[in-house]
Design a protein around this motif. Structure first.
Motif, short mmCIF file in Angstrom:
data_model
loop_
_atom_site.label_atom_id
_atom_site.label_comp_id
_atom_site.label_asym_id
_atom_site.label_seq_id
_atom_site.Cartn_x
_atom_site.Cartn_y
_atom_site.Cartn_z
N GLY A 57 2.49 7.52 -6.49
CA GLY A 57 1.61 8.60 -6.90
C GLY A 57 2.08 9.96 -6.43
N VAL A 58 2.53 10.02 -5.19
CA VAL A 58 3.02 11.30 -4.65
C VAL A 58 4.24 11.77 -5.43
CG1 VAL A 58 4.02 12.38 -2.61
CG2 VAL A 58 2.00 10.92 -2.37
N THR A 59 5.13 10.85 -5.80
CA THR A 59 6.33 11.21 -6.56
C THR A 59 5.98 11.80 -7.93
OG1 THR A 59 7.55 9.46 -5.44
CG2 THR A 59 8.49 10.31 -7.49
N TRP A 60 5.01 11.17 -8.63
CA TRP A 60 4.62 11.69 -9.95
C TRP A 60 4.02 13.08 -9.84
CZ3 TRP A 60 0.03 13.05 -12.30
CH2 TRP A 60 0.05 13.19 -13.69
N LEU A 61 3.14 13.28 -8.83
CA LEU A 61 2.53 14.60 -8.64
C LEU A 61 3.58 15.65 -8.26
CD1 LEU A 61 -0.72 13.62 -6.68
CD2 LEU A 61 -0.55 14.36 -9.07
N GLY A 62 4.54 15.28 -7.39
CA GLY A 62 5.57 16.25 -7.00
C GLY A 62 6.44 16.65 -8.17
N ARG A 63 6.74 15.71 -9.08
CA ARG A 63 7.61 16.04 -10.20
C ARG A 63 6.94 17.05 -11.13
NH1 ARG A 63 11.87 14.47 -13.07
NH2 ARG A 63 11.76 14.57 -15.35
N TYR A 64 5.63 16.81 -11.48
CA TYR A 64 4.99 17.67 -12.47
C TYR A 64 4.34 18.91 -11.86
CZ TYR A 64 5.85 14.09 -15.96
OH TYR A 64 6.45 13.20 -16.80
N LEU A 65 4.18 18.93 -10.56
CA LEU A 65 3.59 20.12 -9.93
C LEU A 65 4.62 21.01 -9.27
CD1 LEU A 65 0.37 18.60 -8.29
CD2 LEU A 65 0.56 19.87 -10.43
N VAL A 66 5.82 20.50 -8.91
CA VAL A 66 6.82 21.29 -8.16
C VAL A 66 8.14 21.38 -8.92
CG1 VAL A 66 8.11 21.47 -6.00
CG2 VAL A 66 5.74 20.70 -5.96
N VAL A 67 8.72 20.23 -9.32
CA VAL A 67 10.09 20.21 -9.85
C VAL A 67 10.14 20.88 -11.23
CG1 VAL A 67 11.99 18.72 -10.58
CG2 VAL A 67 10.65 18.15 -8.53
N VAL A 68 9.24 20.51 -12.15
CA VAL A 68 9.28 21.08 -13.51
C VAL A 68 9.05 22.58 -13.49
CG1 VAL A 68 8.15 21.03 -15.77
CG2 VAL A 68 8.65 18.89 -14.57
N PRO A 69 8.05 23.14 -12.75
CA PRO A 69 7.92 24.61 -12.69
C PRO A 69 9.12 25.28 -12.05
CG PRO A 69 5.86 23.58 -12.04
CD PRO A 69 6.86 22.48 -12.15
N ALA A 70 9.74 24.63 -11.05
CA ALA A 70 10.91 25.24 -10.39
C ALA A 70 12.08 25.31 -11.35
CB ALA A 70 11.26 24.44 -9.14
N GLU A 71 12.31 24.26 -12.16
CA GLU A 71 13.41 24.29 -13.13
C GLU A 71 13.19 25.40 -14.16
OE1 GLU A 71 13.57 20.42 -14.78
OE2 GLU A 71 14.61 19.52 -13.04
N TRP A 72 11.94 25.53 -14.64
CA TRP A 72 11.67 26.60 -15.62
C TRP A 72 11.90 27.98 -15.03
CZ3 TRP A 72 8.29 30.67 -15.88
CH2 TRP A 72 8.17 31.30 -17.11
N LEU A 73 11.46 28.20 -13.75
CA LEU A 73 11.66 29.50 -13.11
C LEU A 73 13.13 29.81 -12.92
CD1 LEU A 73 10.36 31.93 -11.60
CD2 LEU A 73 10.42 30.55 -9.51
N TYR A 74 13.94 28.80 -12.55
CA TYR A 74 15.38 29.02 -12.37
C TYR A 74 16.06 29.34 -13.69
CZ TYR A 74 20.27 28.08 -11.39
OH TYR A 74 21.64 28.19 -11.29
N ALA A 75 15.72 28.60 -14.75
CA ALA A 75 16.43 28.76 -16.03
C ALA A 75 16.09 30.07 -16.72
CB ALA A 75 16.12 27.57 -16.94
N TRP A 76 14.81 30.56 -16.64
CA TRP A 76 14.43 31.72 -17.42
C TRP A 76 14.23 32.99 -16.62
CZ3 TRP A 76 14.92 30.96 -22.44
CH2 TRP A 76 14.87 29.65 -22.92
N VAL B 189 0.84 -1.21 0.00
CA VAL B 189 0.00 0.00 0.00
C VAL B 189 0.87 1.26 0.00
CG1 VAL B 189 -1.69 1.30 1.31
CG2 VAL B 189 -1.93 -1.19 1.10
N VAL B 190 1.90 1.29 0.85
CA VAL B 190 2.78 2.46 0.95
C VAL B 190 3.53 2.69 -0.34
CG1 VAL B 190 4.82 3.37 2.13
CG2 VAL B 190 2.96 2.33 3.45
N GLY B 191 3.94 1.59 -1.06
CA GLY B 191 4.65 1.75 -2.33
C GLY B 191 3.77 2.42 -3.37
N GLY B 192 2.48 2.02 -3.45
CA GLY B 192 1.59 2.66 -4.41
C GLY B 192 1.38 4.14 -4.11
N VAL B 193 1.15 4.43 -2.84
CA VAL B 193 0.94 5.84 -2.45
C VAL B 193 2.18 6.67 -2.75
CG1 VAL B 193 0.50 7.37 -0.51
CG2 VAL B 193 -0.81 5.25 -0.74
N ALA B 194 3.37 6.13 -2.46
CA ALA B 194 4.62 6.87 -2.70
C ALA B 194 4.83 7.12 -4.19
CB ALA B 194 5.80 6.08 -2.12
#
Length: 369
Positions: free
Chosen positions: A162-181, A155-160
């Motif tokens: 999902g949380v990882t996919w959401l964190g990548r596309y909601l936090v990491v990708v916008p942060a990289e764009w803000l830093y680069a431009w 159960v914990v593996g599935g939840v983790a």
């Protein structure tokens, strides 16, 4: 056998003396004369105090110190502390050590053996309980916990994930764009402005520092160098020469004053011997010694012989008186109580004659009839 010259020690070369100036030569003799006149009385007083102090130490201070500080402590240690320590040791041994040894031997040792036996029995019982009861229960609990942990992990593996996919596309990708431009160009512009401002401040500081350096050099350093080189250094050298000459003069005067003090002491000692010691020795040797011998031969020895004779006569008289008193007491006792009974012979237990024990007989002297 002569030593080869190559093994001989070369003669020591005298250390080169620095050349003396006219100032040292001019002040040496007057300074030494003045210092000698001032030092000789001080050296005489010093030597007199040293001799008096040594005499006082040998004749008064050391005996008094021994009598006041050493011997009382020695007597206290020898006659108070040591006997008291021995008594305390004996009492400690009698009142503490012996009861403790008895308590350990006859009480604590049996109790300890009993407790050890009880502990071994309890340990064996606990080992049986662990092996027969606790071990199967533990195995069952471990199997149940393993299954539960596997389910929770899935159960914990599935939840983790999902949380990882959401964190990548909601936090990491916008942060990289803000830093680069946004942040990187702004940071480069701020860094370029800071470097220019730093260069400007450094240039201004260098100019101000150069102005202050040359101002301090001209107004402070050059006058200080001139003062040191043309005023303080010559004055210091002159004072050093004067101080060295005064020091040498003091040493020379102190040594000369020591010789003078030694000569004065020898003269005073000779006068004391001529005025006091030799007359007293002559009077003792030529007058008192013969008079003492005459008094000893004509008065003391006859008086001693007479005293010894009187002592012998007195001892003989006292012995005779004691014998007379003893005989009078014996006569009075015999007159009042009669003659004492003669001692009865006691039968002897030792074998007599041929009745001694032999190897062929079984009876002894004490068991025979």
């Amino acid at each position: 056998m002569d030593t080869p010259r190559k093994f001989e020690k070369p003669p020591a070369r005298p250390s080169p003396q620095p050349p003396e100036g006219c100032l040292a030569v001019a002040i040496r003799v007057p300074v030494r004369i003045v210092v000698l006149v001032l030092v000789v009385p001080v050296r005489l007083v010093w030597d007199a105090l040293v001799v008096g102090g040594r005499f006082l130490y040998r004749t008064v201070l050391r005996p008094v110190a021994r009598a006041v500080f050493v011997w009382p402590w020695v007597a206290l240690w020898r006659y108070v502390v040591v006997p008291l320590a021995k008594a305390l040791g004996w009492l400690t041994n009698l009142l503490v050590l012996v009861p403790l040894v008895w308590l350990y031997r006859y009480v604590l040792t049996p109790v300890g053996h009993a407790l050890s036996w009880a502990a071994r029995q309890i340990a064996s019982g606990l080992a049986w309980v662990y092996a027969r009861v606790l071990t199967p229960v533990g195995h069952a609990c471990a199997w149940a916990a393993g299954g539960l942990a596997a389910g929770v992990a899935w159960v914990v593996g599935g939840v983790a994930a999902g949380v990882t996919w959401l964190g990548r596309y909601l936090v990491v990708v916008p942060a990289e764009w803000l830093y680069a431009w946004v942040l990187a160009p702004v940071g480069r512009a701020i860094a370029w402005c800071g470097r220019g401002l730093l260069w400007l401040v450094k240039a201004i500081g260098t100019g101000v520092g150069a102005v202050l350096y040359w101002t301090a050099w001209i107004l402070l350093v050059l006058p200080a160098i001139g003062l040191w080189r043309w005023v303080l250094t010559p004055v210091g050298r002159a004072l050093a020469v004067i101080g060295r000459e005064v020091r040498d003069a003091l040493g020379h005067a102190w040594r000369i004053a020591g010789h003078i003090s030694l000569a004065v002491g020898r003269v005073l000692g000779t006068l004391f011997r001529w005025i006091f010691v030799e007359p007293v020795s002559w009077v003792y040797r030529t007058i008192l010694t013969p008079v003492g011998h005459v008094v000893r031969d004509l008065v003391l020895r006859p008086a001693a012989e007479a005293a010894r004779a009187v002592g012998r006569v007195t001892r003989q008289v006292l012995t005779a008186v004691r014998d007379s008193a003893r005989q009078a007491r014996a006569d009075f006792r015999r007159m009042v109580f009669g003659e004492p009974r003669a001692p009865q012979p006691v039968e002897r237990r030792e074998p007599m004659g041929d009745d001694t024990r032999t190897l062929g007989r079984s009876t002894t002297v004490l068991t025979k009839d």
